[in-house]
Design an enzyme around this catalytic site. Structure first.
Site, mmCIF file in Angstrom:
data_model
loop_
_atom_site.group_PDB
_atom_site.id
_atom_site.type_symbol
_atom_site.label_atom_id
_atom_site.label_comp_id
_atom_site.label_asym_id
_atom_site.label_seq_id
_atom_site.Cartn_x
_atom_site.Cartn_y
_atom_site.Cartn_z
ATOM 1 N N LEU A 37 23.818 40.925 60.893
ATOM 2 C CA LEU A 37 23.119 39.649 61.021
ATOM 3 C C LEU A 37 24.045 38.636 61.676
ATOM 4 C CD1 LEU A 37 21.268 39.226 57.596
ATOM 5 C CD2 LEU A 37 20.177 39.239 59.844
ATOM 6 N N ASP A 38 23.506 37.806 62.563
ATOM 7 C CA ASP A 38 24.299 36.718 63.134
ATOM 8 C C ASP A 38 24.836 35.840 62.011
ATOM 9 O OD1 ASP A 38 23.792 37.513 65.736
ATOM 10 O OD2 ASP A 38 21.984 36.284 65.894
ATOM 11 N N PRO A 39 26.015 35.237 62.185
ATOM 12 C CA PRO A 39 26.586 34.401 61.115
ATOM 13 C C PRO A 39 25.634 33.322 60.598
ATOM 14 C CG PRO A 39 28.246 34.815 62.781
ATOM 15 C CD PRO A 39 26.958 35.391 63.309
ATOM 16 N N PHE A 40 24.878 32.654 61.484
ATOM 17 C CA PHE A 40 24.017 31.565 61.022
ATOM 18 C C PHE A 40 22.762 32.075 60.309
ATOM 19 C CE2 PHE A 40 21.103 32.407 64.414
ATOM 20 C CZ PHE A 40 19.936 31.713 64.113
ATOM 21 N N ALA A 41 22.458 33.386 60.446
ATOM 22 C CA ALA A 41 21.251 33.963 59.854
ATOM 23 C C ALA A 41 21.488 34.354 58.402
ATOM 24 C CB ALA A 41 20.813 35.179 60.661
#
Length: 275
Positions: A37-41
């Protein structure tokens, strides 16, 4: 410890950093995850310990379902809120128009992946070039949007849910929706709700056999013979078609591949007991 479960990654932490915290909490050394998962997700992250870390490529993890929010008027090279470069005023939109445009994306979706992505270019990830401001050409990819539904609109934020095929970039889908509405847009929120049958349920342990994408096969040889990796021929199998299969016993299972009437083990001695 052998364990398969779904954890819930919070926003603004990398998947690797989150796994490190999980390992410390459970006091395990061998652990892995599937589907970065992307860090902001935030959202579901499939975690495995011990022998079950070998199973990721055999699990049924698709389709994937996401809930996401588009920030209309915001521009970002990464297509998310981590690299916002500008924000422009956007007039309120008709909700019916938004719903119709979102629904129009059901089916095949062809697009250029984000520059800030894990796509490989010349053996390196695209984000390595993007972070240095280098221009690169990424080839178009086609994904399948199996389902998509409008959730709500609170100007300038549009929230929708989508069920998509493997490798779909939700950031690109959101950007395409915003463009069709006539404005720039970037993600302000991204949550993965499910990966196949994998959903978050308080990190409860899962029986891996129930999540395999392989078909069960049956063999003439004894449990002991299979445990010790006895050679298998096509005549030993109940199902002889090409493909990958699992063979179950009360305390372990094996995964085999049949190809051109040849049989070989992919995994063996995987314990069925889980914690």
């Amino acid at each position: 410890m052998n364990r398969l479960f779904v954890a819930y990654k919070p926003p603004f932490v990398s998947s690797n950093a989150f796994l490190h915290k999980i390992k410390k909490r459970y006091r395990v050394k061998k652990a892995g995850f599937s589907g970065t998962l992307d860090p902001f997700a935030c959202g579901t992250l499939i975690i495995a310990f011990g022998a079950y870390t070998k199973l990721f490529r055999f699990l049924q993890k698709y389709p994937k379902r996401y809930r996401t929010t588009i920030w209309l008027g915001a521009s970002s090279p990464s297509l998310d809120i981590e690299k916002i470069e500008s924000i422009q005023d956007v007039p309120p939109l008709d909700e019916r128009t938004i719903k119709d445009i979102i629904n129009s994306f059901v089916g095949e979706f062809t697009y250029i992946p984000p520059l800030f992505s894990a796509k490989k270019v010349g053996g390196k990830r695209a984000y390595h070039f993007a972070a240095r401001g280098k221009q690169i050409d990424l080839k178009p990819v086609t994904s399948t949007i199996e389902e998509i539904s409008f959730v709500h609109y609170r100007h300038p934020f549009i929230t929708f849910e989508a069920t998509v095929s493997e490798g779909t970039y939700i950031r690109s889908l959101a950007e395409a929706i915003a463009k069709k509405l006539g404005f720039p847009g970037t993600l302000s929120y991204l949550e993965r709700l499910a990966e196949g049958k994998f959903v978050y349920e308080n990190e409860n342990p899962l029986d891996p056999v129930q999540y395999l994408r392989t078909k069960q096969n049956f063999v003439k040889k004894s449990k002991e013979a299979i445990f010790h990796g006895a050679k298998l021929t096509i005549d030993d199998l109940a199902y002889k078609e090409d493909g990958e299969y699992h063979i179950l016993f009360d305390d372990f299972f094996a995964i085999i591949r049949v190809e051109k009437k040849k049989v070989r083990y992919l995994l063996n001695q995987i314990p069925r007991k889980y914690q």
